[in-house]
Design an enzyme around this catalytic site. Sequence first.
Site, PDB file in Angstrom:
ATOM      1  N   GLY A   1       0.756  -1.238  -0.021  1.00  0.00           N
ATOM      2  CA  GLY A   1      -0.058   0.140  -0.004  1.00  0.00           C
ATOM      3  C   GLY A   1       0.838   1.327  -0.148  1.00  0.00           C
ATOM      4  O   GLY A   1       0.457   2.499   0.238  1.00  0.00           O
ATOM      5  N   ALA A   2       2.044   1.102  -0.224  1.00  0.00           N
ATOM      6  CA  ALA A   2       2.929   2.263  -0.293  1.00  0.00           C
ATOM      7  C   ALA A   2       2.722   3.261  -1.375  1.00  0.00           C
ATOM      8  O   ALA A   2       3.155   4.458  -1.195  1.00  0.00           O
ATOM      9  CB  ALA A   2       4.636   2.092  -0.114  1.00  0.00           C
TER      10      ALA A   2
ATOM     11  N   ASP B   1      10.853   4.504  -6.081  1.00  0.00           N
ATOM     12  CA  ASP B   1      10.060   3.187  -5.878  1.00  0.00           C
ATOM     13  C   ASP B   1      11.031   1.985  -5.974  1.00  0.00           C
ATOM     14  O   ASP B   1      10.795   0.900  -6.346  1.00  0.00           O
ATOM     15  CB  ASP B   1       8.918   3.017  -6.946  1.00  0.00           C
ATOM     16  CG  ASP B   1       8.130   1.673  -6.568  1.00  0.00           C
ATOM     17  OD1 ASP B   1       8.035   1.311  -5.745  1.00  0.00           O
ATOM     18  OD2 ASP B   1       7.274   1.386  -7.824  1.00  0.00           O
TER      19      ASP B   1
ATOM     20  N   HIS C   1      -6.387   1.611 -16.102  1.00  0.00           N
ATOM     21  CA  HIS C   1      -7.157   1.443 -17.643  1.00  0.00           C
ATOM     22  C   HIS C   1      -6.094   1.273 -18.553  1.00  0.00           C
ATOM     23  O   HIS C   1      -6.679   1.324 -19.845  1.00  0.00           O
ATOM     24  CB  HIS C   1      -8.251   2.251 -17.823  1.00  0.00           C
ATOM     25  CG  HIS C   1      -9.447   2.163 -16.639  1.00  0.00           C
ATOM     26  ND1 HIS C   1     -10.205   1.008 -16.944  1.00  0.00           N
ATOM     27  CD2 HIS C   1      -9.726   2.632 -15.401  1.00  0.00           C
ATOM     28  CE1 HIS C   1     -11.054   0.793 -15.966  1.00  0.00           C
ATOM     29  NE2 HIS C   1     -11.058   1.970 -15.162  1.00  0.00           N
TER      30      HIS C   1
ATOM     31  N   THR D   1       6.599  -0.658   2.914  1.00  0.00           N
ATOM     32  CA  THR D   1       5.700  -1.840   3.203  1.00  0.00           C
ATOM     33  C   THR D   1       6.584  -3.194   2.862  1.00  0.00           C
ATOM     34  O   THR D   1       7.471  -3.141   1.778  1.00  0.00           O
ATOM     35  CB  THR D   1       4.557  -2.011   2.394  1.00  0.00           C
ATOM     36  OG1 THR D   1       4.965  -1.669   0.940  1.00  0.00           O
ATOM     37  CG2 THR D   1       3.556  -0.922   2.860  1.00  0.00           C
TER      38      THR D   1
HETATM   39 CA    CA Z   1       6.091   0.224  -5.031  1.00  0.00          CA
END
Ligand code: CA
Length: 700
Positions: free
Chosen positions: A195-196, A318, A628, A253
């Site tokens: 959920g990060a 990330d 999407h 997380t």
């Molecule tokens: Ca990530």
Amino acid sequence: MKNKWLVRFLMISVGVLLAACNESDRGGSGVKNLASVEDVEWKSHGLTTDEQRFSPLVQIDRNNVSELGLTWSFDMYTRRGVEATPLMINRTLYVSGSWSMVYALDAVSGELKWFFDPKVDRSFLSKGCCDAVNRGVAFHDGKIFVATYDGRLVALDADSGDVVWDVQTTDRDQSYTITGAPRVAKGKIVIGNGGAELGVRGYVSAYEADTGEMAWRFYTVPGNPADGFENEAMRMAAKTWTGKWWQWGGGGTVWDSMVYDPELELLYVGVGNGSPWNQKIRSPEGGDNLFLSSIVAVRPDTGEYVWHYQTTPSETWDYTSTQHIMLADLEIDGQERKVVMQAPKNGFFYVIDRVTGELISAENYAHVTWATHVDLETGRPVETPNARVFDGKNVTLPSNAGAHNWPPMSYNPDTGLVYIPTMVFPVRFLEPTEEKDMKPNQGLWNVGFDRIVNVPPAIAQLDAILEKEYTGSLLAWDPIAQKAHWQLKPGRPTGGGTLSTAGQLVFQGGKTSHFSAYDAQSGDELWTLDVQTGAMAAPITYSIDGEQYIATAVGFGGGMAAEGGAVAHAWKVPNISRVLVFKLGGVKQLPPVPDREKPLPKPAVVSASADVVEQGKVVFHRHCAYCHGDGFRTGGVTPDLRYSGEVIHKMWDQIVLDGILSGAGMVSFSEFVTKDESEAIRQYVLSEANRLYDGKHIVQ
Ligand code: CA
């Protein structure tokens, strides 16, 4: 190394001998009964506690693997991504599918023994980044453990599938989801969460296997100092953060890798990225931001901190360190070292002393633009001058998807090589321009970068770019020499998990819709089969009644289909969620690929100006495209909006703004999208549907 392999083989084989003795003790008819041969099981996520995913089975080898054929298949009940490593215990294959469903199948015949649907609330789809996938179950003392997408940990009776206990491990009001496989450590079941990308604070928790009672919880990033720290580790970590990070959740997380080391009695936990990614927003005055992008060792009895190694200080790309952590004893410079090995997203392969957490070596296993090298004196990466240039033009490698993501690696002690599924996936980061993207929010995707710069070009151009720029290949890496031994010719960036065997084979799905076996020493492809869908999960192998099987779960989806939709779409790989089991001489054929392309009635005409359509394109790619698909190329898991019928167009605002389809995972975006913008998105959808309509389909 050879000796170690032998010990492992003997440990697994001792049961075979015992079974054979028992058979002769029973006297019997003197007829050789193959059924007396002890089965070789696959009892935990990475096979053994070191998670090397190396099987001692040798029946299938380099000489006969060409005779491998399908012996049974089982179609799962869903059509989303499949990422699970199956387990095989007591002639039963336990495998999880999307929505955390568990299937118990006869490992020889494929017959369904039982099925468990945890009935996950479908609105949780919008609380996760990367599809309602599940990477597998755990087994301990007659029970199967599965962690569910909506944050529960469930214990099931392994024989019947009956629920023994079911506990919530997260706050359901926050954007926590679970996709990882639980691990067993000293009678406790350990689980993290994800959920990060959506504003949570990461942690890992341990539960008593018998009762489901929580034993301990270890947070991976500090909370608000005003609330007091949970422990000294959090007090230490807080000194490496600035600003009001806790308002953003902080991230970190533990959404995939954890390994329990019974020898040192340590649990190694792989910690994820910051929330939001952009450190300037999360921790404006900098700082290392512990324990983001780290491997943390804790005591399995108490969750007490022991050591950490941070792969990416001041994480902003990330670059998770949640990727597969593997244990090994390696001879390095004449000394036997107990190590952990990891190839995290950031592109470096790390060998770390697992007693102390000290870095032994690190070299880049992929092209890296953000750092020149890792300084072995300081243990820290040396960043390049353009590492943090986020102008929407500067190309960053590895991307946020990583040079290696969750698909497990494997190690072969005979070749001394680690087999890593690698990817090249260039990305451009852009600092946000809108005030609302710089404010903390819980519950919706917000990573502190504007993703508009990654809108793909038209598909014809895209194909050419994909061939050149977006690639992936299986890499055989020597962890002692820290260099590549062989690497397959780059293909599409699929990168399924790998399995190594003492038959000197490496099995891997990927290569668009194929499942293949390679020579562990040379990388030569020895066998391949078109399995009709993307194979992302790692295969396993087991033996029953003296016969060796290779099993894998397939089904394209997950983060690559959601976020990398444009690329995924170009692979033209549908989702067929299925379990496939192979053996020598297997003769079963797969059923024909179902034709799921539905004809499209003529789209309504665009009633807005070109400016409005353009505005719709921008808003769509800012807020909608990560599910999407960039340019509506969804990778087959979320609906292609260009196929929206009249009913959907009529209810457009109710869906986008009022959230009437939240039960299906499409929540309200009213906090981010105005009524005018919602209409602009609709006009953009119509415009693209009309532009590529051939009277029956959307033509790419
Ligand atoms: Ca990530």
